[in-house]
Write a protein that holds these residues in place. Sequence first.
Motif, PDB file in Angstrom:
ATOM      1  N   ARG B 152     -12.758   8.052  -1.451  1.00  0.00           N
ATOM      2  CA  ARG B 152     -13.008   7.183  -2.599  1.00  0.00           C
ATOM      3  C   ARG B 152     -11.680   6.673  -3.178  1.00  0.00           C
ATOM      4  NH1 ARG B 152     -17.664   7.714  -6.934  1.00  0.00           N
ATOM      5  NH2 ARG B 152     -18.700   7.293  -4.964  1.00  0.00           N
ATOM      6  N   TYR B 153     -10.697   7.580  -3.301  1.00  0.00           N
ATOM      7  CA  TYR B 153      -9.371   7.164  -3.778  1.00  0.00           C
ATOM      8  C   TYR B 153      -8.780   6.116  -2.835  1.00  0.00           C
ATOM      9  CZ  TYR B 153      -9.333  11.481  -6.660  1.00  0.00           C
ATOM     10  OH  TYR B 153      -9.616  12.473  -7.550  1.00  0.00           O
ATOM     11  N   LYS B 155     -10.312   4.056  -0.812  1.00  0.00           N
ATOM     12  CA  LYS B 155     -11.024   2.785  -0.948  1.00  0.00           C
ATOM     13  C   LYS B 155     -10.571   2.073  -2.222  1.00  0.00           C
ATOM     14  CE  LYS B 155     -15.652   0.816  -1.224  1.00  0.00           C
ATOM     15  NZ  LYS B 155     -17.038   1.070  -1.575  1.00  0.00           N
ATOM     16  N   GLN B 156     -10.449   2.841  -3.317  1.00  0.00           N
ATOM     17  CA  GLN B 156      -9.986   2.252  -4.581  1.00  0.00           C
ATOM     18  C   GLN B 156      -8.600   1.633  -4.408  1.00  0.00           C
ATOM     19  OE1 GLN B 156     -10.120   5.501  -7.343  1.00  0.00           O
ATOM     20  NE2 GLN B 156     -12.329   5.293  -7.729  1.00  0.00           N
ATOM     21  N   GLU B 159      -8.893  -1.483  -2.338  1.00  0.00           N
ATOM     22  CA  GLU B 159      -9.556  -2.522  -3.121  1.00  0.00           C
ATOM     23  C   GLU B 159      -8.582  -3.112  -4.133  1.00  0.00           C
ATOM     24  OE1 GLU B 159     -14.327  -1.407  -3.104  1.00  0.00           O
ATOM     25  OE2 GLU B 159     -13.007  -0.469  -4.583  1.00  0.00           O
ATOM     26  N   GLY B 160      -7.771  -2.221  -4.745  1.00  0.00           N
ATOM     27  CA  GLY B 160      -6.781  -2.660  -5.724  1.00  0.00           C
ATOM     28  C   GLY B 160      -5.777  -3.630  -5.109  1.00  0.00           C
ATOM     29  N   PRO B 215      -4.767   5.000  -7.612  1.00  0.00           N
ATOM     30  CA  PRO B 215      -5.596   6.130  -8.037  1.00  0.00           C
ATOM     31  C   PRO B 215      -4.777   7.425  -8.118  1.00  0.00           C
ATOM     32  CG  PRO B 215      -6.238   5.332  -5.840  1.00  0.00           C
ATOM     33  CD  PRO B 215      -5.219   4.395  -6.359  1.00  0.00           C
TER      34      PRO B 215
END
Lengths: 222, 257
Positions: B152-153, B155-156, B159-160, B215
């Motif tokens: 999840r980190y 992907k974040q 995405e960022g 993240p």
Amino acid sequence: MSFDTFPIQLSLQVATIAILLVGPAGTALAWLQAKRSYPGRGLVDGLILLPLVLPPSVIGYFLIVLLGRRGLLGEALDASLGLRLVFTPTAAVIASMVVALPLLVKTAQPSLEAVPRAMEDVGRSLGLGEWGVFVRVTLPVAWKGIVAGLVLAFARAVGEFGATLMFAGNIPGRTNTMPLEIFAAYQAGEDGRALVYVLVLTGLSMLVVLAAGRLAPRGFGS
Amino acid sequence: MLRSLPLLLLLAGCQAAPGHSEATAQQEEPVDVTLAAAASLRRVMPELASAWSADRPGVRVQVSYGSSGTLRQQVEAGAPIDAVLFAAAAPVDRLVADGHVHAASQRVVATNDLVLIAPADSTEAWTFETLTQLPATEKLAIGEPATVPAGRYAKQALEGLGSWDALKDRTVFGGDVAMVLAYAKRGEVAAAVVYGTEVVPGVRVLDRADWDGAPGPVVSVGTTTEGEQQAHAVAFLDFVAGAEGQAILKKHGFGAP
């Protein structure tokens, strides 16, 4: 509820290609085992059966050792052809082929064995070659068993999970077949999403078992 | 039925007998404290557990490892867990919200950082920024974002940087961070995103997610409401948050909360 039909399409595609590839080879193997005796025939029989009794994780391990990026064959394939199999839909096809083969061979073989040798000899005496005997004499008698084998092999290929997860990985939109998607959805607590694929796979398997039951001369239900 | 009667009597006898020696039984029976810990804690937990239980004779620590998302599911399904130690706050938050973890017990005990790694023999020099140039035949490994906090980190972070959409179809998901590390170690992928604490010989760090807005991974813990070893679970988490626990975490590369 977000519902993606890609895993259904992919599973059907992977299983179809796997059966198209493994079908002729498996039928030939079944014929070889049914009609010929040669040294090492028992060993070949065992090797064909092996994927049926081995845990999928062991099959996945062997596939990685053999065809992985640094595998015995995988490294050479990468160096010579630039072919990388791990984590591709092709890897899912290979995993499905391996697990489908024993079901095909073991279902088709008894039907081929059941074709009387005398009947085939009549064909030979009338001037048919070995291929002619197979196509014109053996196949018309044994086709139901072979088709039952193909159908069962297809079902096994659609449902392949363990070796696929290890060898083809989980890339959404690329290698996430229905069984992988069910596992991922369940782990993420999205039971509803898992249920859709569970129902599709269950329905498909039911159809297959019914079809195989109608085709196979004995065993497999009806 | 008659034949099984002696067996039933025997079973009944067995159950009744220990009543006389309950006190001694309690002293001899080891107490199992069961923890659910993120896969990223698999190397530090044995040391934390043995240091904590060293002066607690009869107390044994059992740890179940997995992705935090999977372990959260197991706690919700009623797994006999006394405390959770997860690689993100979100799965603990959810257990608190659903009444499975004591709100007051939740805290952050450590921080981690997110790194981009490659197999040790790789000559590539990707960074988080340049990852989109990864050739189409190469793969990036991250954790399954739905269940693995490291994923999840990752992907974040991507995405960022606006590169997630470009990389999505070349990204293979691992079931926990250990699997993601293994993919990179075996050379099956060109690059992978894991925690700084995961880095071992066999992989090389290419880049760190240390820009503003990247993240910030944390280790979040809490005691469960249904656990049977409440006192021990509280004591263990206090130990982890205390000086000795923090020293052990630091030794394994974790940051202070």
